[in-house]
Design an enzyme around this catalytic site. Structure first.
Site, PDB file in Angstrom:
ATOM      1  N   ASP A 553      19.260 -76.884 -22.687  1.00  0.00           N
ATOM      2  CA  ASP A 553      18.510 -78.538 -23.017  1.00  0.00           C
ATOM      3  C   ASP A 553      19.052 -78.707 -24.328  1.00  0.00           C
ATOM      4  O   ASP A 553      19.156 -77.807 -25.047  1.00  0.00           O
ATOM      5  CB  ASP A 553      17.306 -78.207 -22.673  1.00  0.00           C
ATOM      6  CG  ASP A 553      16.901 -80.067 -23.207  1.00  0.00           C
ATOM      7  OD1 ASP A 553      17.210 -81.166 -22.832  1.00  0.00           O
ATOM      8  OD2 ASP A 553      14.607 -80.912 -23.146  1.00  0.00           O
ATOM      9  N   GLU A 556      23.221 -81.327 -27.870  1.00  0.00           N
ATOM     10  CA  GLU A 556      24.324 -82.555 -28.537  1.00  0.00           C
ATOM     11  C   GLU A 556      24.692 -81.539 -30.556  1.00  0.00           C
ATOM     12  O   GLU A 556      26.219 -81.843 -29.707  1.00  0.00           O
ATOM     13  CB  GLU A 556      23.399 -83.728 -28.730  1.00  0.00           C
ATOM     14  CG  GLU A 556      22.597 -84.077 -27.016  1.00  0.00           C
ATOM     15  CD  GLU A 556      21.729 -83.382 -27.043  1.00  0.00           C
ATOM     16  OE1 GLU A 556      20.830 -82.744 -27.280  1.00  0.00           O
ATOM     17  OE2 GLU A 556      21.924 -83.354 -25.765  1.00  0.00           O
ATOM     18  N   ASP A 630      16.618 -88.109 -20.828  1.00  0.00           N
ATOM     19  CA  ASP A 630      15.517 -88.426 -20.384  1.00  0.00           C
ATOM     20  C   ASP A 630      15.057 -90.076 -19.949  1.00  0.00           C
ATOM     21  O   ASP A 630      14.652 -91.120 -20.946  1.00  0.00           O
ATOM     22  CB  ASP A 630      14.478 -88.551 -21.807  1.00  0.00           C
ATOM     23  CG  ASP A 630      14.531 -86.916 -22.226  1.00  0.00           C
ATOM     24  OD1 ASP A 630      14.866 -86.309 -21.367  1.00  0.00           O
ATOM     25  OD2 ASP A 630      14.617 -87.076 -23.416  1.00  0.00           O
TER      26      ASP A 630
END
Ligand SMILES: *[C@@H]1O[C@H](CO)[C@@H](O)[C@H](O)[C@H]1NC(C)=O
Ligand SMILES: *[C@@H]1O[C@H](CO)[C@@H](O)[C@H](O)[C@H]1NC(C)=O
Length: 980
Positions: A553, A556, A630
């Site tokens: 996760d 980015e 999300d």
């Protein structure tokens, strides 16, 4: 999973105070727009839009300062090389080397570099240690190396009158017309123009120039100012946003180009955005966006729907579609990229004065902050051709292990190993199947990855063993931010070995994320990837065994205190590249490093790794699954998940899902139930929930909800053979796993904007999830002339450009079966997919209007790479002339024979024929022919058509092997035989 809005403020203050604040503030439900740039807040986007506006005003591309230097043209072996000269007043002409490579399949690659930077003949500011070239390694990460050979038979057909013309492709079907002044390229199929570069004059390569410090203008002077800056230079050398200043040591270096698709009314792709599948216009006007689609991988908190804002991943691949043709563009650039889209109606007949329709051209304008101009054009002509071409270039989807296609149960967080064991037991108690349970960040000791919280997870192995008893798996999260703390060996090694991302001063970059102060692994560095591998071995990552897999996760990367919640652009990576150059690839290098680490976790025991990633780029499909980040527990987010997942398929990364139930907030029971029905048809099917939400495992809701969700889960499990076959097709052909209307019916214009219903692989299963609160029916659009049959009760719906209403009370997910298909299933309910491995099959044969049907089935061991040596079954199932046959599609390999032996006991236990002919009404048997017997009998039961429902028949226990040749003769064939 993202930071919670409240958690954000917690690092600085004491835990107690923090808890107090947590209990007082309620979460806001909106994206923080001020955290993220609009085009006019991004220097290069603003500059390029201004250039576009001035060109539009000029009304012609002729003022474009880019000309091809004709004497420089060289053409050999399907490659054209030349220089483009950019000429601007009072400046030395800028040389831009151009390479045009003509490829197989009607593809072509156009690359433009900048000579001065290429040669390193520039000065960097601030004593920066970064590379002087334009970033030229995006291809090294995104491309596989296949599909890049030039087609040596390409011919430079004409080189005169300011134009060079190259033909290539099968029978020289494709043609590129390169205009010299101003430079531009038009791509043709036959005589039809399909794609045009710089037809509007937006081409822009911001060349290097030294910074000139101009004297401050004396506002009181009466003299005429001599040096008037013509361009807006305010963001050339420094750029500040949200209190962060980007030092830009290389000055402005953006690249931009207009690409027009004449006659194409729809474009798709450019994942990842939360909006409709058919992309919208972006330069304002009724119903349009006023911002370009942005691609700059970001941790967007509570993202909004119907928006061109960037999300977590980027795939700069676009398909333009019209009735008889699909073409594509792959913009290979890893820097921040914006794409404007406009549509223009063009009169094809000047005499009608705009009275009769004309055609729509879609115009796109691509802008990237840095790097090369490097573009692939694909001339199709079908969506399938593009999928194949794009897949060949960037790789096909990794064929996942079976469990990865089954149901995943996640929440932030299962709080202890006892909690996990308890959830596992409850699923069994309620007879609900699941394969994987997940642990979010709280399992670690103080967010130090590769460790366990000793208090709550004292015995992870016993938890994993309990899961393994039902062939279940555990997925744990590991993110790229590594806690910066003395005594944490992983963190210390990262720094001492020099494997972390550096800041602009070339020191180790430090920022904030879940663990507080953190450093980031630089997975662009091969030494870092080697080190990463070493961390996953079972003796290093203690408390893990073979059934543990990974979730990456925040890659980015998310940096809580960084500009736009990510890394400063002037950070430095391996090879002295700036972060700005490779930002969008960062997440992929990380999840790929994890994939390779898992591959080598234990010598001699190689299983297909499972890695879930949030951030991605073109090529991520080779090593991960993705989810849409999300989302929120509301009906709008449920609806939005469908076009997003369909677009992942268009974009070549189809192993995609959305958090089932919605991440933020508590779904109503109806919403959660509907979400499980939809999720059962996401390629990646995972329930997930935020830490502040109530527990919502399917058994928590009570009846009728738990029962309905269990039915949805069982449906997913029963159809796993069909899913597996669809994944296999995707892994070899590049096709989407779930397919949109335009993809399946490319000629039907009525379907081009439909993005709320979809087909599962090539099975003919058409699904329309209910995404509206309280809805008790749906309208489903049937394009082709075939009949469609309700999956559950065989009600007939006529197709042929018709919209049909289907009742959909809460317990019902609308699914239809298109006539003409054969669908493989496994109907015995089990705890997990692993326990279904040796179960017999049911084949559902859905006869077309002409009494025929076709399907395929792909089977292998579902966990190893043995299929690469032929350890698989791939068969064509055909129903024609009243006979169902299974014939081989696979090729042989060294492991074929031994694999076939392992599954010789796996048989077909039932055949259901939907739309069975009346003539079978009098039959009670079928004749089965296989390796063992000629004409053994099996029992046939016929059910006549009643009401609006089709007739159907079942064959009990034909007992033919799934891996062998056989045929089953029905009805007339049988009578013919007995008559003889
Ligand atoms: C211009 O003149 C005004 C008024 O005399 C004065 O206040 C200002 O400082 C002058 N500006 C410069 C740049 O000299
Ligand atoms: C993936 O990892 C392998 C092994 O380290 C490496 O060779 C390859 O370049 C990596 N690819 C990407 C996209 O990171």
């Amino acid at each position: 999973m993202a930071r919670s809005s409240r958690g954000m403020y917690c690092w600085a203050i004491s835990t107690l105070l923090c808890l107090l604040i947590l209990s007082l503030v309620s979460p806001s439900a909106a994206v923080k727009h001020h955290d993220f740039k609009r085009c006019d807040q991004s220097g290069f986007c603003k500059r390029n839009r201004a250039l576009a506006d001035s060109m539009i005003q000029a009304g012609s591309p002729d003022t474009s300062p880019y000309n091809l230097d004709a004497p420089s043209i060289k053409f050999k072996n399907g490659v054209l090389e030349a220089s483009i000269i950019k000429s601007i007043p009072n400046t030395v002409p800028v040389r831009l080397p151009l390479t045009v490579t003509f490829l197989d399949r009607g593809n072509v690659r156009v690359t433009v570099d900048e000579e001065k930077r290429q040669k390193g003949d520039i000065e960097l500011r601030h004593d920066s240690p970064v590379r002087k070239e334009r970033y030229n390694e995006a291809g090294a990460w995104a491309l596989t190396g296949a599909g890049l050979q030039s087609q040596k038979s390409a011919v430079l057909a004409r080189a005169s009158k300011g134009v060079s013309e190259v033909s290539w492709g099968p029978d020289g079907r494709f043609k590129a017309v390169i205009r010299h002044a101003p430079f531009g390229v038009e791509f043709y199929t036959g005589e039809e123009k399909q794609v045009a570069f710089n037809g509007r004059g937006f081409l822009n390569v911001e060349h290097w120039r030294p910074k000139i410090d101009r004297p401050a203008v004396d506002e009181n002077s009466t003299e005429q100012q001599t040096v008037e800056p013509v361009e807006d230079e305010s963001t050339w050398w420094e750029e500040t946003f949200g209190g962060n200043t980007d030092s830009k040591p290389k000055g402005p270096e953006s690249v931009a180009l207009d690409i027009t698709f004449p006659g194409y009314g729809h474009v798709y792709g450019l994942a990842e955005h939360a909006g409709p599948l058919s992309l919208k216009q972006t330069r304002g006007g009724e119903g349009n966006y006023d911002q370009p689609y942005r691609m700059y991988n970001s941790d967007i908190f509570e993202y909004e729907l119907d928006s061109p804002m960037t999300l977590y991943g980027s795939i700069p691949f676009l398909q333009a579609h019209k009735k008889d043709s699909t073409v594509g563009v792959f913009w290979l650039n890893a820097a921040e990229t914006w794409v404007d889209i406009t549509k223009a109606r063009r009169d094809t007949n000047p005499l009608t004065l705009g009275l009769s329709g004309g055609v729509v051209d879609t115009q796109t304008h691509w802008m990237s902050e840095s790097g090369l101009l490097d573009i692939f054009v694909m001339l199709g002509p079908t969506p399938q051709h593009l999928a194949k071409s794009y897949g060949e270039l960037t790789g096909y989807t990794q064929l996942p292990a079976t469990f990865a296609m089954a149901y995943h149960q996640c929440r932030w967080n299962y709080v202890s190993d006892e909690d996990v064991k308890d959830v596992d037991r409850k699923f069994d108690k309620y007879n609900i199947p699941y394969d994987v349970i997940w642990l979010d960040i709280e399992y670690t000791d103080d967010k130090q990855y590769f460790t366990w919280d000793a208090l709550n997870f004292p015995d992870p192995i016993s938890m994993e063993k309990q899961l393994d008893e039902s062939e279940r798996k555990l997925v744990v999260i590991i993110d790229p931010h590594i806690k910066n703390k003395g005594g944490y060996s992983v963190g210390e090694e990262l720094k001492s070995k020099g494997l972390a991302v550096k800041n602009k001063e070339n020191n180790i970059f430090e920022g904030w994320c879940w663990p507080g102060s953190s450093n980031w692994i630089d997975a662009f560095n091969p030494a870092a990837r080697t080190w990463w591998k070493s961390l996953f071995s079972f003796d290093k990552f203690k408390g893990t065994m073979q059934n543990v897999w990974l979730w990456n996760d925040m890659n980015e990367p998310s940096v809580f205190n960084g500009p736009e919640i990510t890394m400063p652009r002037d950070n430095i990576h391996h090879g002295n590249w700036e972060h700005r150059d490779l930002h969008n690839i960062n997440g992929m290098t990380f999840h790929n490093a994890t994939y390779h680490a898992l591959l080598e976790r234990k010598k001699g025991d190689v299983r297909r790794p499972f890695v879930l990633t949030r951030s991605f780029y073109a090529g991520s499909q080779r090593s991960a699954a993705m989810w849409t980040g999300d989302n929120q527990a509301n009906w709008e987010h449920l609806a939005a998940s469908i076009p997003m997942i369909l677009n992942q398929g268009v974009s070549g990364f189809p192993f995609a899902g959305a958090d089932v139930g919605g991440f933020f907030g508590n779904p109503s029971k109806d919403l959660q139930t509907r979400w499980y029905q939809a999720g059962a048809f996401y390629p990646f099917f995972r329930g997930h929930a935020h830490i502040d939400t109530r527990r919502r495992e399917p058994y928590m809701l009570g009846e009728p909800y738990t029962g309905i969700m269990t039915q949805a889960l069982r449906l997913r499990y029963a159809l796993l053979p069909a899913w597996y076959t669809a994944f296999h097709e995707s892994s070899t052909e590049g096709y989407p796993i779930v397919r949109s209307q335009y993809y399946v019916h490319p000629k039907d214009e009525k379907g081009y904007e439909i993005d709320d219903q979809f087909y599962l692989g090539s099975t003919g299963l058409l699904v329309k999830p209910v995404t509206k609160e309280g809805a008790d029916s749906v309208d489903i659009y049937l394009s082709d002339e075939e009949n469609y049959f309700d999956y559950f009760d065989y009600t007939v719906y006529k197709g042929g450009l018709k919209t049909q209403r289907i009742a959909a009370p809460l317990e019902k997910l609308p699914i239809l079966m298109q006539g003409g298909h054969i669908i493989p299933r496994k109907d015995r309910p089990r705890k997990s997919s692993g326990l279904m491995k040796w179960d017999p099959y049911t084949l559902v044969v859905v006869l077309s209007k002409t009494g025929e049907a076709k399907g395929t089935i792909y089977v292998d061991d579902g966990e190893t790479f043995g299929y690469q040596q032929g350890a698989y079954v791939h068969r064509a199932l055909t129903f024609a002339d009243n006979r169902l046959t299974s014939s081989n599609l696979g090729t042989k390999g060294s492991k074929t024979a031994s694999y076939l032996k392992t599954i010789q006991e796996v048989t077909v236990e039932k055949i259901i024929v939907v739309n069975a002919p009346d003539a079978w009404a009098t039959q009670s048997e079928v004749l089965v022919t296989d390796g063992q017997s000629q004409g053994a009998k099996a029992e046939l039961t016929y059910h006549a058509a009643v009401g609006g429902k089709a007739a159907w028949a079942t064959v009990r226990r034909p007992d033919v092997q799934i891996g062998a040749d056989w045929s089953v003769a029905f009805g007339d064939t049988l009578r013919d035989k007995t008559d003889l």
